[in-house]
Motif scaffolding. Structure first.
Motif, PDB file in Angstrom:
ATOM      1  N   ILE A   1       6.662  -8.262  -3.850  1.00 50.64           N
ATOM      2  CA  ILE A   1       6.112  -6.905  -3.915  1.00 50.64           C
ATOM      3  C   ILE A   1       5.532  -6.504  -2.558  1.00 50.64           C
ATOM      4  N   ALA A   2       4.826  -7.425  -1.901  1.00 50.37           N
ATOM      5  CA  ALA A   2       4.248  -7.125  -0.583  1.00 50.37           C
ATOM      6  C   ALA A   2       5.340  -6.772   0.419  1.00 50.37           C
ATOM      7  N   GLN A   3       6.464  -7.465   0.360  1.00 49.95           N
ATOM      8  CA  GLN A   3       7.574  -7.178   1.270  1.00 49.95           C
ATOM      9  C   GLN A   3       8.210  -5.828   0.950  1.00 49.95           C
ATOM     10  N   GLN A   4       8.303  -5.490  -0.332  1.00 44.03           N
ATOM     11  CA  GLN A   4       8.888  -4.201  -0.726  1.00 44.03           C
ATOM     12  C   GLN A   4       7.991  -3.039  -0.313  1.00 44.03           C
ATOM     13  N   LEU A   5       6.696  -3.246  -0.331  1.00 45.70           N
ATOM     14  CA  LEU A   5       5.757  -2.183   0.032  1.00 45.70           C
ATOM     15  C   LEU A   5       5.660  -1.979   1.538  1.00 45.70           C
ATOM     16  N   THR A   6       5.942  -3.010   2.320  1.00 46.91           N
ATOM     17  CA  THR A   6       5.776  -2.962   3.778  1.00 46.91           C
ATOM     18  C   THR A   6       6.867  -2.114   4.429  1.00 46.91           C
ATOM     19  N   GLY A   7       6.478  -1.301   5.390  1.00 43.84           N
ATOM     20  CA  GLY A   7       7.449  -0.464   6.100  1.00 43.84           C
ATOM     21  C   GLY A   7       6.744   0.517   7.006  1.00 43.84           C
ATOM     22  N   GLU A   8       7.354   1.662   7.245  1.00 45.35           N
ATOM     23  CA  GLU A   8       6.764   2.720   8.074  1.00 45.35           C
ATOM     24  C   GLU A   8       6.912   4.055   7.372  1.00 45.35           C
ATOM     25  N   LYS A   9       5.937   4.918   7.627  1.00 42.42           N
ATOM     26  CA  LYS A   9       5.999   6.270   7.087  1.00 42.42           C
ATOM     27  C   LYS A   9       5.308   7.205   8.065  1.00 42.42           C
ATOM     28  N   ASP A  10       6.032   8.225   8.488  1.00 41.77           N
ATOM     29  CA  ASP A  10       5.501   9.203   9.442  1.00 41.77           C
ATOM     30  C   ASP A  10       4.951   8.518  10.687  1.00 41.77           C
ATOM     31  N   GLY A  11       5.644   7.495  11.137  1.00 44.49           N
ATOM     32  CA  GLY A  11       5.248   6.794  12.355  1.00 44.49           C
ATOM     33  C   GLY A  11       4.105   5.819  12.173  1.00 44.49           C
ATOM     34  N   GLN A  12       3.623   5.632  10.948  1.00 47.35           N
ATOM     35  CA  GLN A  12       2.529   4.711  10.673  1.00 47.35           C
ATOM     36  C   GLN A  12       3.040   3.462   9.967  1.00 47.35           C
ATOM     37  N   LYS A  13       2.475   2.323  10.325  1.00 46.85           N
ATOM     38  CA  LYS A  13       2.820   1.064   9.692  1.00 46.85           C
ATOM     39  C   LYS A  13       2.191   1.014   8.303  1.00 46.85           C
ATOM     40  N   ILE A  14       2.991   0.662   7.312  1.00 45.95           N
ATOM     41  CA  ILE A  14       2.512   0.471   5.947  1.00 45.95           C
ATOM     42  C   ILE A  14       2.576  -1.018   5.640  1.00 45.95           C
ATOM     43  N   TYR A  15       1.451  -1.588   5.255  1.00 49.15           N
ATOM     44  CA  TYR A  15       1.399  -3.014   4.932  1.00 49.15           C
ATOM     45  C   TYR A  15       1.338  -3.209   3.420  1.00 49.15           C
ATOM     46  N   GLY A  16       1.992  -4.268   2.992  1.00 50.33           N
ATOM     47  CA  GLY A  16       1.990  -4.568   1.565  1.00 50.33           C
ATOM     48  C   GLY A  16       0.663  -5.068   1.057  1.00 50.33           C
ATOM     49  N   THR A  17      -0.066  -5.790   1.916  1.00 49.14           N
ATOM     50  CA  THR A  17      -1.308  -6.405   1.456  1.00 49.14           C
ATOM     51  C   THR A  17      -2.220  -6.733   2.632  1.00 49.14           C
ATOM     52  N   VAL A  18      -3.250  -7.500   2.355  1.00 49.25           N
ATOM     53  CA  VAL A  18      -4.245  -7.919   3.343  1.00 49.25           C
ATOM     54  C   VAL A  18      -4.402  -9.427   3.242  1.00 49.25           C
ATOM     55  N   ALA A  19      -4.599 -10.087   4.389  1.00 55.78           N
ATOM     56  CA  ALA A  19      -4.885 -11.523   4.409  1.00 55.78           C
ATOM     57  C   ALA A  19      -6.388 -11.705   4.575  1.00 55.78           C
ATOM     58  N   PRO A  20      -7.098 -12.121   3.534  1.00 59.11           N
ATOM     59  CA  PRO A  20      -8.555 -12.253   3.637  1.00 59.11           C
ATOM     60  C   PRO A  20      -8.951 -13.504   4.422  1.00 59.11           C
ATOM     61  N   ILE A  21     -10.108 -13.455   5.072  1.00 57.85           N
ATOM     62  CA  ILE A  21     -10.644 -14.656   5.727  1.00 57.85           C
ATOM     63  C   ILE A  21     -12.104 -14.901   5.341  1.00 57.85           C
ATOM     64  N   ASP A  22     -12.739 -13.987   4.603  1.00 58.01           N
ATOM     65  CA  ASP A  22     -14.143 -14.167   4.249  1.00 58.01           C
ATOM     66  C   ASP A  22     -14.291 -15.234   3.165  1.00 58.01           C
ATOM     67  N   TYR A  23     -15.448 -15.863   3.131  1.00 62.62           N
ATOM     68  CA  TYR A  23     -15.714 -17.013   2.261  1.00 62.62           C
ATOM     69  C   TYR A  23     -15.492 -16.681   0.786  1.00 62.62           C
ATOM     70  N   PHE A  24     -16.013 -15.548   0.336  1.00 65.90           N
ATOM     71  CA  PHE A  24     -15.950 -15.197  -1.083  1.00 65.90           C
ATOM     72  C   PHE A  24     -14.503 -14.988  -1.529  1.00 65.90           C
ATOM     73  N   THR A  25     -13.764 -14.159  -0.794  1.00 74.02           N
ATOM     74  CA  THR A  25     -12.398 -13.835  -1.210  1.00 74.02           C
ATOM     75  C   THR A  25     -11.473 -15.031  -1.078  1.00 74.02           C
ATOM     76  N   VAL A  26     -11.600 -15.790   0.002  1.00 72.13           N
ATOM     77  CA  VAL A  26     -10.744 -16.962   0.185  1.00 72.13           C
ATOM     78  C   VAL A  26     -11.014 -18.002  -0.904  1.00 72.13           C
ATOM     79  N   THR A  27     -12.273 -18.120  -1.327  1.00 70.95           N
ATOM     80  CA  THR A  27     -12.583 -19.032  -2.430  1.00 70.95           C
ATOM     81  C   THR A  27     -11.761 -18.686  -3.662  1.00 70.95           C
ATOM     82  N   ALA A  28     -11.595 -17.383  -3.931  1.00 73.11           N
ATOM     83  CA  ALA A  28     -10.801 -16.963  -5.088  1.00 73.11           C
ATOM     84  C   ALA A  28      -9.354 -17.440  -4.953  1.00 73.11           C
TER      85      ALA A  28
END
Length: 447
Positions: free
Chosen positions: A209-236
């Motif tokens: 799904i992240a790969q399908q969502l990733t692309g460009e629109k109106d010259g802007q980069k569209i990302y499928g998701t986010v890679a977290p690095i904070d302690y709380f989210t990475v713990t999840a």
């Protein structure tokens, strides 16, 4: 401890300048607050129970986030309708993180200006108990069962309250909680013709799904998701791969385990191998990118709903995080512990219990910032608000696992943050970075 004395001296000045009053009492600064005994000599919580015509003053310390004073003014006003003889002063402490906040509160205690009641998350309760600064509620609970039933304490979800039960004693009642779920931008899903994921989705489904969502629109980069690095989210994410930062009794670091390395490598690869997530960097506002349609999926807590509502963004839903090797929700909760230095344990515990459990407190202020801890309030509020899939939070409460927050959390997260930053800046490999982090955290825990 000696190496921290210079920091304590600086923080005393910072905290002193941040004090403000609320409720019916006049504003007080730290020097005006009454100095309290530093021992925990009064174990009879009803011994200082206020007579009907007596007035007792207690103080609560609270993070000085936006709207904090207005919130507490409202809560104290409602509390005083039932208990007019308890006057509550407020101390607002500048907040940047829980470790920083905890340090400032301990500075107040060391300076003889300890509050009676403290707003605190799971990130800090272990250190306050270990240092003898938190007073157990057990005698108060035994002596006042009808009062606790009336307040709604018995309706609080036992799993969510578990972090405040340490070594067989209770140090407060959970008011609110949060876990990490996946927020989904429905506009992007609809544009791409992608169905929203089901609860049973896994790592492969997520990446596709992240790969399908990733692309460009109106010259802007569209990302499928986010890679977290904070302690709380990475713990999840670690929990979802049968991994964790520490072992079960929090005496050893396990970031160098195969499962942990595999998890962090996957998050790293979202950025550098699959290119479906922006590189984590200081100042990257992923929430705004999500609302602007430049990110399709983002792991976040219920605290983000207020921001979405304030910006008029409503076309979103949520889902649990995808399973890696398993599916385990990670959560943190907050409460109002009573400090062992209080001279008024009954009044302090009564106020704390009312704040945590009363219907007014939970239903008025836990609609968009956090998830209520009371089962009945969750079941009342969550189905009536965005997101449509909000009952996921009620289901998660039954199986969620608390984040790991040992008494050394402040120093532990500093080590963790250092190596996660180095890894995602490509200055060290995932495996080497996690090995070095493990060695330093083990040394910290052993010391």
């Amino acid at each position: 401890m000696k190496r921290k004395l210079w920091l304590i001296c600086l923080i005393v000045v910072m905290v002193t300048s941040s004090l403000a009053g609320c409720g019916k009492t006049e504003q007080k600064d730290e020097g005006q607050l009454s100095e309290k005994n530093t021992g925990n000599e009064n174990t009879d919580t009803n011994a200082d129970k206020t007579a009907d015509n007596d007035v007792v003053e207690i103080t609560i310390a609270y993070p000085s986030d936006d709207g904090a004073q207005e919130k507490l003014d409202t809560l104290i006003g409602e509390f005083n309708k039932e208990y007019p003889n308890i006057h509550v002063n407020c101390v607002f402490i500048p907040f940047s993180s829980w470790p920083d906040y905890i340090t400032k509160v301990k500075t107040m205690v060391a300076g003889g200006t300890a509050p009676d009641v403290l707003r605190l998350a799971v990130e800090g309760i272990q250190t306050f108990v270990k240092d003898g600064l938190a007073m157990p509620f057990d005698d108060f609970m035994q002596e006042n069962p009808e009062l606790l039933e009336e307040l709604g304490v018995n309706d609080i979800h036992q799993n969510i309250n578990a972090p405040f039960q340490i070594d067989g004693k209770t140090y407060g009642f959970a008011w609110d909680w949060n876990n990490i779920v996946m927020f989904l931008n429905k506009d992007l899903f609809e544009e791409k013709g992608i169905a929203l994921p089901e609860k049973s989705w896994n790592k492969d489904d997520f990446l596709k799904i992240a790969q399908q969502l990733t692309g460009e629109k109106d010259g802007q980069k569209i990302y499928g998701t986010v890679a977290p690095i904070d302690y709380f989210t990475v713990t999840a994410w670690l929990y979802n791969n049968n991994a964790s930062v520490l072992n079960e009794d929090m005496t050893k670091c396990t970031l160098n385990s195969a499962e942990a390395v595999d998890t962090i490598q996957f998050l790293y690869d979202l950025v550098y191998k699959y290119e479906v997530a922006p590189s984590p960097s200081a100042g990257l506002d992923t929430s705004n990118l999500f609302m602007n349609g430049q990110i399709g999926m983002i792991g976040n807590g219920r605290w983000s709903i207020a921001s979405l509502a304030n910006n008029g963004f409503e076309n979103y839903d949520i889902q649990v995080l995808p399973a890696l090797s398993t599916q385990q929700s990670a959560f943190g909760s907050g409460s109002f512990p009573v400090l062992s230095t209080t001279e008024h344990p009954y009044e302090a515990m009564l106020f704390s219990s009312w704040l945590s459990a009363s219907s007014f407190s939970q239903e008025t202020f836990l609609k968009t910032d956090s998830v209520p801890s009371r089962i009945s309030v969750m079941e009342k509020i969550l189905p009536s608000m965005l997101p449509e899939n909000g009952m996921i939070w009620r289901e998660s409460a039954d199986v969620a696992k608390t984040i790991q927050a040992p008494s050394q959390l402040t120093d532990l997260t500093a080590i963790y943050d250092k190596y996660m930053s180095l890894i995602f800046a490509n200055e060290i490999s995932v495996e080497e970075g996690l090995q070095k982090a493990t060695e330093e955290i083990d040394a910290l825990l052993a010391d």
